[in-house]
Motif scaffolding. Structure first.
Motif, PDB file in Angstrom:
ATOM      1  N   UNK A  60       0.835  -1.193   0.000  1.00 18.21           N
ATOM      2  CA  UNK A  60       0.000   0.000   0.000  1.00 18.21           C
ATOM      3  C   UNK A  60       0.875   1.250   0.000  1.00 18.21           C
ATOM      4  N   UNK A 105       2.981   4.805   2.279  1.00 16.39           N
ATOM      5  CA  UNK A 105       3.181   4.089   3.533  1.00 16.39           C
ATOM      6  C   UNK A 105       2.730   5.038   4.638  1.00 16.39           C
ATOM      7  N   UNK A 137       1.271   5.174   8.546  1.00 11.68           N
ATOM      8  CA  UNK A 137       0.983   4.447   9.772  1.00 11.68           C
ATOM      9  C   UNK A 137       2.238   4.192  10.591  1.00 11.68           C
ATOM     10  N   UNK A 138       2.061   3.328  11.573  1.00  7.82           N
ATOM     11  CA  UNK A 138       3.129   3.069  12.550  1.00  7.82           C
ATOM     12  C   UNK A 138       3.856   1.785  12.202  1.00  7.82           C
ATOM     13  N   UNK A 139       5.168   1.894  11.972  1.00  8.85           N
ATOM     14  CA  UNK A 139       5.986   0.715  11.700  1.00  8.85           C
ATOM     15  C   UNK A 139       7.160   0.699  12.667  1.00  8.85           C
ATOM     16  N   UNK A 141       7.708   1.450  17.585  1.00  9.40           N
ATOM     17  CA  UNK A 141       6.878   1.875  16.463  1.00  9.40           C
ATOM     18  C   UNK A 141       6.892   3.401  16.362  1.00  9.40           C
ATOM     19  N   UNK A 201       9.061  -1.411   4.261  1.00 11.93           N
ATOM     20  CA  UNK A 201       7.733  -1.376   3.648  1.00 11.93           C
ATOM     21  C   UNK A 201       7.931  -1.738   2.179  1.00 11.93           C
ATOM     22  N   UNK A 210       4.082  10.305  19.320  1.00 13.11           N
ATOM     23  CA  UNK A 210       3.793  10.280  20.751  1.00 13.11           C
ATOM     24  C   UNK A 210       5.087  10.309  21.577  1.00 13.11           C
ATOM     25  N   UNK A 252       4.364  -4.327   6.248  1.00 16.72           N
ATOM     26  CA  UNK A 252       3.142  -3.531   6.438  1.00 16.72           C
ATOM     27  C   UNK A 252       3.166  -2.855   7.797  1.00 16.72           C
ATOM     28  N   UNK A 253       2.665  -1.609   7.857  1.00 16.97           N
ATOM     29  CA  UNK A 253       2.569  -0.971   9.172  1.00 16.97           C
ATOM     30  C   UNK A 253       1.505  -1.667  10.028  1.00 16.97           C
ATOM     31  N   UNK A 254       1.536  -1.384  11.328  1.00 16.15           N
ATOM     32  CA  UNK A 254       0.526  -1.934  12.229  1.00 16.15           C
ATOM     33  C   UNK A 254      -0.859  -1.431  11.813  1.00 16.15           C
ATOM     34  N   UNK A 295      -4.222   0.387  12.310  1.00 18.09           N
ATOM     35  CA  UNK A 295      -4.462   1.575  13.141  1.00 18.09           C
ATOM     36  C   UNK A 295      -5.871   1.616  13.733  1.00 18.09           C
ATOM     37  N   UNK A 347      -3.433   5.321  23.707  1.00 21.78           N
ATOM     38  CA  UNK A 347      -2.690   4.657  22.640  1.00 21.78           C
ATOM     39  C   UNK A 347      -3.370   4.686  21.279  1.00 21.78           C
ATOM     40  N   UNK A 348      -4.318   5.622  21.086  1.00 23.00           N
ATOM     41  CA  UNK A 348      -4.922   5.770  19.761  1.00 23.00           C
ATOM     42  C   UNK A 348      -3.823   6.074  18.750  1.00 23.00           C
ATOM     43  N   UNK A 388      -4.261   7.559  15.889  1.00 27.14           N
ATOM     44  CA  UNK A 388      -4.621   8.808  15.232  1.00 27.14           C
ATOM     45  C   UNK A 388      -5.896   9.276  15.888  1.00 27.14           C
ATOM     46  N   UNK A 396      -4.028   3.093   1.348  1.00 21.74           N
ATOM     47  CA  UNK A 396      -4.647   2.555   2.560  1.00 21.74           C
ATOM     48  C   UNK A 396      -6.136   2.914   2.639  1.00 21.74           C
ATOM     49  N   UNK A 440      -6.902  -1.158   6.461  1.00 19.98           N
ATOM     50  CA  UNK A 440      -5.629  -0.814   7.102  1.00 19.98           C
ATOM     51  C   UNK A 440      -5.844  -0.141   8.437  1.00 19.98           C
ATOM     52  N   UNK A 477      -1.531  -7.340  13.892  1.00 20.66           N
ATOM     53  CA  UNK A 477      -0.428  -6.492  14.360  1.00 20.66           C
ATOM     54  C   UNK A 477      -0.948  -5.093  14.688  1.00 20.66           C
ATOM     55  N   UNK A 478      -0.792  -4.705  15.944  1.00 25.64           N
ATOM     56  CA  UNK A 478      -1.138  -3.348  16.368  1.00 25.64           C
ATOM     57  C   UNK A 478       0.070  -2.764  17.093  1.00 25.64           C
ATOM     58  N   UNK A 479       0.125  -1.435  17.128  1.00 24.78           N
ATOM     59  CA  UNK A 479       1.201  -0.788  17.881  1.00 24.78           C
ATOM     60  C   UNK A 479       0.886  -0.957  19.366  1.00 24.78           C
ATOM     61  N   UNK A 480       1.849  -1.463  20.150  1.00 22.27           N
ATOM     62  CA  UNK A 480       1.572  -1.634  21.577  1.00 22.27           C
ATOM     63  C   UNK A 480       1.221  -0.293  22.211  1.00 22.27           C
TER      64      UNK A 480
END
Lengths: 202, 255
Positions: free
Chosen positions: A117, A120, A122-124, A143, A165, A189, B1-3, B5, B43-44, B46, B201, B222, B250-253
């Motif tokens: 995608x 890119x 988001x959080x990686x 992340x 990615x 954050x 791939x990113x986590x 969201x 931990x949102x 966004x 996404x 996504x 997969x999520x961001x902790x």
């Protein structure tokens, strides 16, 4: 401007305000500027970036900020580039038919491969490599927030963090007093704020 | 791939959070900055503001709200509602929004997507697409609606998603009007179709009632946008992430 203040370069980047907020949050004194003379004299410079590398590189050249930045770095100023602020350090960019960067770091900023995608967004997670510079080493395994379609090579000179990615790429680099990140610390954050805090106190 | 969201969405009007069903029976539900900070702390990944008044006289209030939020919340902030021009778009970015979403104005003038994308790059532009199923169509078709879902446009939804992606949308915020407010789960057939057709996404919206729904939607999408499940205190973002992580998503902790 006092010597401890950070010159935050304004060339119309969308996320300038976010970067300013984040730097103030970690206690920095910030001067938002598009004046080459202010950049030339600054001890610490942050170059934010949103948009396309060719547009940003052109804007910086035309305004005289690019030249001032190179002079400041030559004098030993510390710089942190963010997102396109990392990309413009390279020799070339593929975006929008090609662009000439500032040429401080060898290599080409290329589009991430198809099949994933894009952008890119988001959080990686990032992985520490290289010298494990204290600015970046604490980010190992964390992340952070990315928003981009182009990226610098994974074997870029001075690479300190890698992300992936579609392919691995340079997420952060350190070369002397020159630092840069592809992700957005101002939007990552606590992890991102602590990076800015370390830069401010470096 | 990113986590994957998790994105809490706040409906705002006149600088306050409002709650209602299908934009009716609105009641005041507090200060958006407080709510956004709370989600940030949970931990949102966004936070999204949707200005449901979206009137001209409200613009100043919205810009002030965005700027106060950006000074406190250090996670991505997306703002939408009533964005009609390049000037509206740039004003929100400069106030501190990281991304701006457009909806009705893009349908009225599709080239607006190209123009906005060129200003700060695709990653700063979200195109919101609200669709309803066309009854009796096989295979299923969806029709794009505007003005808060109240006005059909005659445009076919999947083709419109492809078009905005081609024109430079960085993300698509896809809302099923059939499911919005029902808590019956996302329209999974819609998500699967759109996610299979576009390279950008896709953020799933409309219908989340349980954490299971969220997990189902994230098989395709996504990101998951949700409102009531968080606002009513049913779940925290942290609980949602723990639930998703247990199911191998997969999520961001959380911090």
């Amino acid at each position: 401007m006092t010597s401890s203040a950070i010159a935050l370069v304004d060339y119309g980047a969308g996320n300038l305000r976010s970067v300013e907020n984040a730097l103030r949050e970690v206690g920095a004194e910030v001067e938002v500027t598009r004046d080459p003379d202010v950049v030339r004299r600054a001890g610490r410079i942050v170059v934010p970036g949103q948009g396309s590398m060719p547009a940003v590189a052109d804007a910086m050249r035309i305004s005289g900020v690019a030249e001032a930045l190179l002079e400041a770095l030559g004098r030993g100023a510390r710089m942190l580039g963010i997102c396109v602020g990392l990309q413009i350090l390279f020799e070339r960019g593929e975006e929008a038919g090609g662009a000439r960067g500032l040429g401080l770091v060898p290599g080409t900023v290329a589009r991430l491969p198809s099949g994933v995608k894009l952008p890119h967004i988001g959080w990686s997670p990032v992985r520490a490599v290289g010298t494990r510079h204290p600015l970046f080493a604490p980010l190992d395994g964390q992340y952070v927030y990315f928003a981009h379609s182009f990226a610098a090579p994974a074997d870029a000179s001075g690479v300190e963090l890698l992300a992936e990615h579609g392919r691995p790429y340079c997420a952060a680099l350190a070369r002397g007093d020159l630092f840069a990140v592809q992700f957005h610390p101002e939007k990552s954050q606590r992890v991102g704020l602590s990076l800015l805090d370390r830069f401010v106190r470096l | 791939m990113p986590a994957k969201r998790i994105i809490p969405c706040l409906d705002v009007k006149g600088g306050r959070v409002v709650k209602g069903v299908n934009f009716l029976h609105l009641r005041d539900a507090g200060d958006p900055v407080e709510a956004a900070s709370r989600y940030d702390a949970q931990g949102a990944d966004e936070v999204t503001y949707l200005d449901i008044a979206a009137t001209l006289e409200n613009r100043g209030t919205l810009l002030d709200l965005v700027s106060r939020t950006a000074a406190r919340v250090f996670a991505p902030l997306t703002v939408g509602g009533g964005v009609r021009s390049e000037a509206d778009f740039v004003a929100l970015l400069r106030a501190g929004a990281d991304k701006v979403s457009v909806n009705s104005s893009a349908v009225a003038d599709p080239e607006l997507v190209d123009r906005l994308s060129a200003i700060a790059g695709a990653q700063a532009l979200v195109v919101a697409v609200d669709v309803k199923r066309r009854p009796g169509t096989r295979p299923t078709e969806w029709e794009v609606h505007v003005a808060g879902g109240s006005r059909p446009t005659g445009r076919e939804g999947i083709a419109w998603c492809r078009e905005v992606a081609r024109r430079g949308a960085g993300e698509i915020l896809l809302t099923s009007m059939d499911r919005d407010g029902t808590r019956a789960g996302y329209d999974l057939e819609l998500l699967e179709r759109v996610c299979g057709e576009v390279e950008v996404p896709v953020i799933a919206s409309g219908g989340v009632g349980t954490l299971d729904h969220m997990a189902e939607g994230l098989r395709f999408a996504d990101a998951a946008l949700a409102a009531s499940i968080f606002h009513d205190g049913q779940h925290t973002v942290g609980e949602a992430k723990a639930f998703l992580a247990e199911r191998g998503i997969e999520v961001r902790p959380c911090p």
